[in-house]
Design a protein around this motif. Structure first.
Motif, PDB file in Angstrom:
ATOM      1  N   PHE A  26       0.834  -1.202   0.000  1.00 28.41           N
ATOM      2  CA  PHE A  26       0.000   0.000   0.000  1.00 28.41           C
ATOM      3  C   PHE A  26       0.872   1.256   0.000  1.00 28.41           C
ATOM      4  CE2 PHE A  26      -3.850  -1.967   2.464  1.00 28.41           C
ATOM      5  CZ  PHE A  26      -4.122  -2.778   1.377  1.00 28.41           C
ATOM      6  N   LEU A  27       0.498   2.219  -0.817  1.00 32.72           N
ATOM      7  CA  LEU A  27       1.034   3.572  -0.728  1.00 32.72           C
ATOM      8  C   LEU A  27      -0.156   4.506  -0.891  1.00 32.72           C
ATOM      9  CD1 LEU A  27       3.331   5.587  -0.463  1.00 32.72           C
ATOM     10  CD2 LEU A  27       3.701   5.433  -2.936  1.00 32.72           C
ATOM     11  N   VAL A  28      -0.485   5.223   0.183  1.00 33.21           N
ATOM     12  CA  VAL A  28      -1.687   6.058   0.235  1.00 33.21           C
ATOM     13  C   VAL A  28      -1.288   7.501   0.468  1.00 33.21           C
ATOM     14  CG1 VAL A  28      -3.845   6.511   1.486  1.00 33.21           C
ATOM     15  CG2 VAL A  28      -3.078   4.142   1.133  1.00 33.21           C
ATOM     16  N   TYR A  29      -1.889   8.418  -0.318  1.00 32.91           N
ATOM     17  CA  TYR A  29      -1.730   9.851  -0.106  1.00 32.91           C
ATOM     18  C   TYR A  29      -3.075  10.422   0.339  1.00 32.91           C
ATOM     19  CZ  TYR A  29       2.560   9.896  -3.087  1.00 32.91           C
ATOM     20  OH  TYR A  29       3.809   9.699  -3.631  1.00 32.91           O
ATOM     21  N   ARG A  30      -3.176  10.836   1.574  1.00 37.00           N
ATOM     22  CA  ARG A  30      -4.372  11.540   2.061  1.00 37.00           C
ATOM     23  C   ARG A  30      -5.675  10.803   1.708  1.00 37.00           C
ATOM     24  NH1 ARG A  30      -3.190  15.975   5.560  1.00 37.00           N
ATOM     25  NH2 ARG A  30      -1.694  17.392   4.589  1.00 37.00           N
ATOM     26  N   GLY A  31      -5.668   9.481   1.847  1.00 46.45           N
ATOM     27  CA  GLY A  31      -6.880   8.713   1.590  1.00 46.45           C
ATOM     28  C   GLY A  31      -7.056   8.249   0.158  1.00 46.45           C
ATOM     29  N   TYR A  32      -6.086   8.507  -0.709  1.00 45.48           N
ATOM     30  CA  TYR A  32      -6.143   8.089  -2.111  1.00 45.48           C
ATOM     31  C   TYR A  32      -4.967   7.157  -2.405  1.00 45.48           C
ATOM     32  CZ  TYR A  32      -9.428  11.975  -2.957  1.00 45.48           C
ATOM     33  OH  TYR A  32     -10.501  12.833  -2.928  1.00 45.48           O
ATOM     34  N   TRP A  33      -5.201   6.164  -3.271  1.00 36.78           N
ATOM     35  CA  TRP A  33      -4.091   5.310  -3.711  1.00 36.78           C
ATOM     36  C   TRP A  33      -3.146   6.146  -4.556  1.00 36.78           C
ATOM     37  CZ3 TRP A  33      -4.011   1.297  -0.849  1.00 36.78           C
ATOM     38  CH2 TRP A  33      -5.166   0.602  -0.512  1.00 36.78           C
ATOM     39  N   ALA A  34      -1.881   6.171  -4.185  1.00 35.57           N
ATOM     40  CA  ALA A  34      -0.891   6.973  -4.917  1.00 35.57           C
ATOM     41  C   ALA A  34      -0.783   6.516  -6.368  1.00 35.57           C
ATOM     42  CB  ALA A  34       0.467   6.888  -4.231  1.00 35.57           C
ATOM     43  N   LYS A  35      -0.863   5.209  -6.594  1.00 31.88           N
ATOM     44  CA  LYS A  35      -0.701   4.705  -7.959  1.00 31.88           C
ATOM     45  C   LYS A  35      -1.846   5.161  -8.869  1.00 31.88           C
ATOM     46  CE  LYS A  35      -2.678   0.117  -6.903  1.00 31.88           C
ATOM     47  NZ  LYS A  35      -2.367  -1.328  -6.849  1.00 31.88           N
ATOM     48  N   GLU A  36      -3.041   5.377  -8.303  1.00 30.27           N
ATOM     49  CA  GLU A  36      -4.163   5.879  -9.101  1.00 30.27           C
ATOM     50  C   GLU A  36      -4.012   7.376  -9.367  1.00 30.27           C
ATOM     51  OE1 GLU A  36      -7.863   4.752  -7.315  1.00 30.27           O
ATOM     52  OE2 GLU A  36      -7.470   2.594  -7.522  1.00 30.27           O
ATOM     53  N   GLU A  45      -2.210  18.926  -9.074  1.00 36.69           N
ATOM     54  CA  GLU A  45      -3.381  18.421  -8.340  1.00 36.69           C
ATOM     55  C   GLU A  45      -2.961  17.626  -7.109  1.00 36.69           C
ATOM     56  OE1 GLU A  45      -7.035  17.167 -11.009  1.00 36.69           O
ATOM     57  OE2 GLU A  45      -5.166  16.692 -12.063  1.00 36.69           O
ATOM     58  N   VAL A  46      -1.959  16.773  -7.276  1.00 38.41           N
ATOM     59  CA  VAL A  46      -1.527  15.932  -6.155  1.00 38.41           C
ATOM     60  C   VAL A  46      -0.782  16.769  -5.117  1.00 38.41           C
ATOM     61  CG1 VAL A  46      -0.314  13.831  -5.489  1.00 38.41           C
ATOM     62  CG2 VAL A  46      -1.436  13.957  -7.721  1.00 38.41           C
ATOM     63  N   ALA A  47      -0.041  17.772  -5.569  1.00 38.75           N
ATOM     64  CA  ALA A  47       0.596  18.689  -4.623  1.00 38.75           C
ATOM     65  C   ALA A  47      -0.459  19.387  -3.773  1.00 38.75           C
ATOM     66  CB  ALA A  47       1.439  19.714  -5.374  1.00 38.75           C
ATOM     67  N   PHE A  48      -1.508  19.865  -4.403  1.00 38.93           N
ATOM     68  CA  PHE A  48      -2.600  20.516  -3.668  1.00 38.93           C
ATOM     69  C   PHE A  48      -3.190  19.547  -2.644  1.00 38.93           C
ATOM     70  CE2 PHE A  48      -6.838  21.945  -2.719  1.00 38.93           C
ATOM     71  CZ  PHE A  48      -6.822  23.324  -2.827  1.00 38.93           C
ATOM     72  N   LEU A  49      -3.375  18.297  -3.041  1.00 40.31           N
ATOM     73  CA  LEU A  49      -3.929  17.282  -2.135  1.00 40.31           C
ATOM     74  C   LEU A  49      -3.049  17.100  -0.905  1.00 40.31           C
ATOM     75  CD1 LEU A  49      -5.802  14.823  -1.433  1.00 40.31           C
ATOM     76  CD2 LEU A  49      -4.258  13.439  -2.851  1.00 40.31           C
ATOM     77  N   PRO A  56      -8.185  19.641  -5.449  1.00 33.14           N
ATOM     78  CA  PRO A  56      -8.656  20.999  -5.733  1.00 33.14           C
ATOM     79  C   PRO A  56      -9.874  21.021  -6.652  1.00 33.14           C
ATOM     80  CG  PRO A  56      -6.808  20.465  -7.146  1.00 33.14           C
ATOM     81  CD  PRO A  56      -6.966  19.296  -6.206  1.00 33.14           C
ATOM     82  N   SER A  57     -10.644  22.079  -6.538  1.00 36.20           N
ATOM     83  CA  SER A  57     -11.681  22.356  -7.527  1.00 36.20           C
ATOM     84  C   SER A  57     -10.986  22.864  -8.787  1.00 36.20           C
ATOM     85  CB  SER A  57     -12.637  23.423  -7.005  1.00 36.20           C
ATOM     86  OG  SER A  57     -11.963  24.669  -6.895  1.00 36.20           O
ATOM     87  N   PRO A  58     -11.671  22.902  -9.940  1.00 38.39           N
ATOM     88  CA  PRO A  58     -11.039  23.442 -11.151  1.00 38.39           C
ATOM     89  C   PRO A  58     -10.494  24.857 -10.945  1.00 38.39           C
ATOM     90  CG  PRO A  58     -13.051  22.272 -11.722  1.00 38.39           C
ATOM     91  CD  PRO A  58     -12.999  22.314 -10.223  1.00 38.39           C
ATOM     92  N   LYS A  59     -11.213  25.696 -10.215  1.00 37.35           N
ATOM     93  CA  LYS A  59     -10.744  27.057  -9.975  1.00 37.35           C
ATOM     94  C   LYS A  59      -9.505  27.056  -9.099  1.00 37.35           C
ATOM     95  CE  LYS A  59     -12.197  31.579  -8.188  1.00 37.35           C
ATOM     96  NZ  LYS A  59     -13.303  32.365  -7.573  1.00 37.35           N
ATOM     97  N   GLU A  60      -9.499  26.229  -8.050  1.00 39.31           N
ATOM     98  CA  GLU A  60      -8.337  26.153  -7.162  1.00 39.31           C
ATOM     99  C   GLU A  60      -7.118  25.631  -7.904  1.00 39.31           C
ATOM    100  OE1 GLU A  60     -10.340  25.376  -2.785  1.00 39.31           O
ATOM    101  OE2 GLU A  60     -10.228  23.711  -4.223  1.00 39.31           O
TER     102      GLU A  60
END
Length: 367
Positions: A26-36, A45-49, A56-60
């Motif tokens: 397992f490698l998880v980033y903030r509740g998401y699978w890193a590989k996905e 997007e992942v930096a923001f996460l 992020p939202s599209p605006k963010e």
């Protein structure tokens, strides 16, 4: 008291940022699978996460991309300082020096801020590309505002707008470099920050740890192996010779992951567009398939799969990047994880002050 070497197995803190579970792969980033994330999201997007705990939202996302583009400017004083450093100074030490110099006019403060994290993340690739091209005697390539993080890095290194397949592969690699638990460089950064030092000082500590070959060593051994094999026809006899002599095939198996390395799985997907278009990469894929088959033959049941170092070597070699910038490139990905941990440490800070066991002699007389 039981002896613990290198703090192995010792819990040094709690984090919401990432999970590494080697037994389960397992490698998880903030509740998401890193590989996905690596195959479905861009670097920003992942930096923001990692920085904010949510996607992020599209605006963010648009605002973050704009801020990163504006944060890539390399100050004239920093260019001058980098130019004064002798060519013999390793690039990782150039990075460390440049980040330390940034700390005085721009980033020295407590507590650290997200704006500082964005600035450091945006400028590290610029420093790497600037130094590399100056040493090569090439004109400096300034970043383009309309290119994303990974594409700009390749553009600044080569002077050419990169192919989409190359951007996708490098972006996935950088995303998978971002975070990997309480590793040596992340811990070093949190220790420095825990003294209420500033973010740049903490990142300098992390870079110093990453420079060591036991932590941030580039996948040079895999590249040496691929270059020695040379052709697809030579792959099987070369690998059999190594295995017959009880040697090690570089890029297979992992110290932490006891099953498939999730980062290698993601890079397999992210590099599909490169297959059939690059002889160097095609050779690596052929070596991978041949090695997995022969490892199962020679070491049945060991389940030795490709690790992230193998795919990193295949990608970086296919992109024709100089081996000198492999570890700095890894660093330009990991900066997001470092700064996320630094911000998290500041949020509930307590100085790290572990105990040690004295093993030296005592005075000859008592008090």
């Amino acid at each position: 008291m039981a002896k613990v070497t290198g703090l192995e197995g010792v819990v040094a803190g709690e984090t919401d940022i990432g999970l590494v579970d080697g037994e389960k792969g397992f490698l998880v980033y903030r509740g998401y699978w890193a590989k996905e994330l690596a195959v479905s999201k861009c670097y920003e997007e992942v930096a923001f996460l990692l920085w904010n705990g949510r996607l992020p939202s599209p605006k963010e996302l648009a605002l973050l991309k704009q801020e990163m583009a504006e944060s890539r400017a390399l100050p004239e004083y920093l260019r001058g300082m980098i130019d004064l450093l002798p060519a013999s100074v390793p690039l990782m030490l150039v990075l460390q020096s440049a980040v330390a110099a940034l700390g005085v006019p721009e980033n020295a403060s407590w507590p650290p801020t997200l704006k500082q994290a964005v600035r450091l993340t945006a400028i590290l690739p610029v420093i790497i590309a600037y130094r590399y091209r100056r040493l090569q005697g090439l004109p400096v390539v300034e970043p383009l505002a309309d290119l994303g993080h990974a594409a700009n890095y390749l553009y600044m290194l080569t002077g050419k707008v990169p192919e989409n397949a190359h951007v996708q592969a490098l972006s996935a690699y950088l995303i998978l470099c971002m975070e990997h638990g309480m590793n040596a460089s992340t811990f070093a950064g949190r220790v420095v920050l825990s003294t209420e030092s500033d973010m740049c000082a903490a990142v300098c500590g992390s870079i110093g740890a990453m420079k060591g070959p036991l932590h941030g060593g580039a996948p040079s051994e895999v590249i040496s192996m691929l270059e020695e094999i040379g052709t697809k026809e030579n792959a099987e006899p070369w690998i059999r010779k190594v295995l017959d002599h009880k040697g090690k095939i570089m890029g297979f198996g992992h110290r932490i992951y006891k099953t498939k390395d999730p980062r290698a799985e993601a890079l397999q997907i992210a590099t599909q567009e490169m297959i059939g278009k690059d002889e160097s990469f095609d050779l690596a894929i052929h070596v991978e398939h041949t090695a997995i088959r022969l490892l199962e033959e020679y070491k049945p049941g060991r389940r030795l799969f490709t690790n992230v170092e193998f795919y990193a070597a295949a990608i970086l070699r296919a992109l024709e990047l100089d081996p000198e910038i492999f570890t700095p490139t890894f660093t330009s990905g990991r900066i997001v994880g470092w700064t996320s941990h630094i911000l998290e440490q500041a949020g509930s800070n307590r100085i790290f002050r572990p105990q040690s066991v004295y093993t030296g002699p005592m005075p000859a007389t008592g008090i």
